[in-house]
Design an enzyme around this catalytic site. Structure first.
Site, PDB file in Angstrom:
ATOM      1  N   ARG A   1     -22.570   3.322 -10.734  1.00 39.30           N
ATOM      2  CA  ARG A   1     -23.944   2.875 -10.954  1.00 39.30           C
ATOM      3  C   ARG A   1     -24.392   1.771  -9.991  1.00 39.30           C
ATOM      4  O   ARG A   1     -24.696   0.638 -10.395  1.00 39.30           O
ATOM      5  CB  ARG A   1     -24.135   2.468 -12.420  1.00 39.30           C
TER       6      ARG A   1
ATOM      7  N   ILE B   1     -26.873  -0.273  -7.269  1.00 32.30           N
ATOM      8  CA  ILE B   1     -28.308  -0.606  -7.357  1.00 32.30           C
ATOM      9  C   ILE B   1     -28.920  -0.715  -5.958  1.00 32.30           C
ATOM     10  O   ILE B   1     -29.910  -1.398  -5.757  1.00 32.30           O
ATOM     11  CB  ILE B   1     -28.565  -1.896  -8.171  1.00 32.30           C
TER      12      ILE B   1
ATOM     13  N   LYS C   1     -34.473   4.232 -26.998  1.00 29.61           N
ATOM     14  CA  LYS C   1     -33.785   3.079 -26.378  1.00 29.61           C
ATOM     15  C   LYS C   1     -34.223   2.937 -24.922  1.00 29.61           C
ATOM     16  O   LYS C   1     -34.552   1.858 -24.469  1.00 29.61           O
ATOM     17  CB  LYS C   1     -32.270   3.292 -26.442  1.00 29.61           C
ATOM     18  N   ASN C   2     -34.231   4.052 -24.196  1.00 25.98           N
ATOM     19  CA  ASN C   2     -34.503   3.961 -22.762  1.00 25.98           C
ATOM     20  C   ASN C   2     -35.962   3.673 -22.438  1.00 25.98           C
ATOM     21  O   ASN C   2     -36.297   3.403 -21.289  1.00 25.98           O
ATOM     22  CB  ASN C   2     -34.034   5.235 -22.043  1.00 25.98           C
TER      23      ASN C   2
ATOM     24  N   ARG D   1     -24.951   1.104 -29.570  1.00 24.96           N
ATOM     25  CA  ARG D   1     -25.850   0.692 -28.478  1.00 24.96           C
ATOM     26  C   ARG D   1     -27.089   1.572 -28.412  1.00 24.96           C
ATOM     27  O   ARG D   1     -28.127   1.150 -27.888  1.00 24.96           O
ATOM     28  CB  ARG D   1     -25.115   0.796 -27.134  1.00 24.96           C
TER      29      ARG D   1
ATOM     30  N   ASP E   1     -27.802  12.728 -20.307  1.00 23.35           N
ATOM     31  CA  ASP E   1     -27.463  12.064 -21.570  1.00 23.35           C
ATOM     32  C   ASP E   1     -27.182  13.059 -22.693  1.00 23.35           C
ATOM     33  O   ASP E   1     -26.602  12.695 -23.715  1.00 23.35           O
ATOM     34  CB  ASP E   1     -28.605  11.118 -21.995  1.00 23.35           C
TER      35      ASP E   1
ATOM     36  N   CYS F   1     -19.775   1.034 -14.848  1.00 24.37           N
ATOM     37  CA  CYS F   1     -19.648   1.119 -16.294  1.00 24.37           C
ATOM     38  C   CYS F   1     -18.846   2.362 -16.638  1.00 24.37           C
ATOM     39  O   CYS F   1     -18.292   3.013 -15.757  1.00 24.37           O
ATOM     40  CB  CYS F   1     -21.010   1.127 -16.959  1.00 24.37           C
TER      41      CYS F   1
END
Ligand code: UD1
Length: 418
Positions: free
Chosen positions: A121, A123, A22-23, A398, A306, A116
């Site tokens: 998180r 930026i 996914k990443n 997800r 993760d 989230c």
């Protein structure tokens, strides 16, 4: 809304090929915007997050066709440079479109992703780096307007932290620039290497220098290519934790075993037997797991944040006291309350989790709080006496392509119900 029901008692056995990452897929899909031609991305996992990325690509004017794990993107006609809030909100990693849209059109307008489930998180590193590259950025009420107003011959960026997303955005914004961009202390996650390999296939000139330095020589034009996304190392790790708690003998195909150098010792310390050969990982577990002290999440090549939640679920049934220190995200222990409902004995002190291994967990009804925390509940369910019902599994969807089907192939008793 779907739920998962997991029943324990069966050891896992068999072989599966691990889904695409996914990443990696998300920044690679975003990168297709730069190309101005046709790219065929293979081994792209079918996830709600990849669907969200495809929706953004279509909004920007790309023609997108999807097949079984293949996404074909024709970005010849990209003209749009703004992404509406509704599309940005679908997933946090949509911020990676900032770099690619800016790189293609010279400007980008989108909303900031905000916090989230696992933390704030911010930026700030993304935006300060783009400023160094000659961009003017205006922010108001979470809306970001970014325009390249200067073409530097050389931009040198030193990241104060090797942020994965910031590194990706800088690379994407720099790939078609007129000058050279140097990133010091860049993230070194395998997914960054995958993104760079894809971009270089399309004609970019990006190289890794000494540890943590990336040099991007801007090029005028790119061309389409075919590219196969790397296997998802976190998904592979999740299956490894499943086999560790349920017992058994499983083999995972398609992985790059070099990505597992810092995690294999954790499984071995817990009493599992891990074999790695080329693109194959085999894990065997046939006795009660042992506690593992001192796991610290760190940027790659350190232990991945993760993997923290699934590994915590694994250690919650290991004999003795395990210690995990979460150094990357500030709110990444939300799964602890649900694991505790299943009988786990976990104490949190700031960023430290002390896991006092119990002999058995108990199946009950639990709720996924985030992607990896949700996967941890599946792992816990494999170790729990009775049935575990996991709600709110859209979080799991997800990042895991039909998690129940893969565990079923390995012999687990797990099903999805509506
Ligand atoms: C990516 C991964 C995520 C993984 C994380 C760390 C994707 C889609 N997601 O997320 O699964 O857990 O890397 O390996 O690839 N930070 C700042 N300012 C910034 C950017 C980041 O303070 O501008 C902080 C974050 O709050 C966090 C830490 O840096 O505490 C790591 O963030 P980052 O490496 O950027 O993670 P993501 O790219 O969001």
């Amino acid at each position: 809304m779907d739920s998962l029901i997991v029943n324990s008692g069966r050891p896992l056995a068999g072989e599966i090929t691990v889904q695409g990452s996914k990443n990696s897929s998300l920044p690679i899909l975003a990168a297709t915007v730069l190309v101005g031609g046709v790219c065929q991305i293979h081994n792209c996992p079918d996830l709600t997050d990849t669907q969200a990325a495809i929706a953004i690509l279509r909004h920007l004017g790309c023609k997108v066709k999807t097949g079984k794990n293949t996404v074909t993107v024709d970005s010849s006609d990209v003209s749009c440079y703004n992404i509406p809030d509704s599309l940005m909100r679908e997933m946090r990693s949509s911020i990676v479109f900032l770099g690619s849209v800016l790189g293609r059109t010279g400007k980008a307008e989108l909303s900031a992703p905000g916090g989230c489930e696992i933390g704030l998180r911010p930026i700030d590193l993304h935006l300060s780096s783009l400023r160094v590259m000659g961009c003017r950025i205006e922010e108001d009420y979470g809306h970001i307007r970014c325009e390249r107003v200067k073409e530097n011959r050389t931009s040198v960026i030193s990241l104060s932290f090797p942020s994965v997303g910031a590194t990706e955005n800088i690379i994407l914004a720099a790939a078609l620039s007129k000058g050279r961009t140097v990133i010091h202390n860049a993230a070194r996650e395998p997914e960054i290497y995958d993104l760079v390999a894809f971009l270089n296939e399309c004609g970019c000139k990006i190289s890794f220098r000494m540890q943590g330095t990336v040099v991007i020589e801007g090029v005028k034009k790119l061309h389409g290519c075919r590219y196969s996304v790397m296997a998802d190392r976190i998904v592979a790790l999740t299956y490894m934790t499943g086999a560790a708690v349920a017992g058994g003998d499983i083999t995972l195909h398609g992985v790059n075993t070099n990505h597992f150098r810092t995690v294999i010792p954790v499984f071995e310390a817990a009493g599992c037997c891990v074999e790695d050969r080329k693109s194959l990982l085999r894990i065997r577990s046939d006795k009660r797991l042992r506690a593992v002290r001192d796991i610290r999440t760190m940027p790659y090549p350190g232990f991945p944040t993760d993997a923290q939640a699934p590994v915590m679920a694994m250690l919650s049934v290991a004999e003795g006291t395990s210690v995990i220190i979460e150094n990357i995200f500030e709110s990444r222990f939300k799964h602890v309350s649900e694991l505790s409902r299943m009988g786990a004995k976990i104490k949190i002190e700031g960023k430290i989790a002390l896991i006092d291994g119990v002999r058995e967990l108990y199946g009950t009804s639990v709720t996924a709080s985030d992607l990896r925390g949700g996967a941890a509940l599946v792992v816990a369910g494999l170790a729990a006496k009775g049935s575990t019902v996991i709600e709110n599994i859209s979080h799991i969807d997800r990042g895991y392509e039909k998690i129940e089907d893969c565990f079923k192939i390995l012999g687990a008793d797990i099903k999805r119900v509506n």
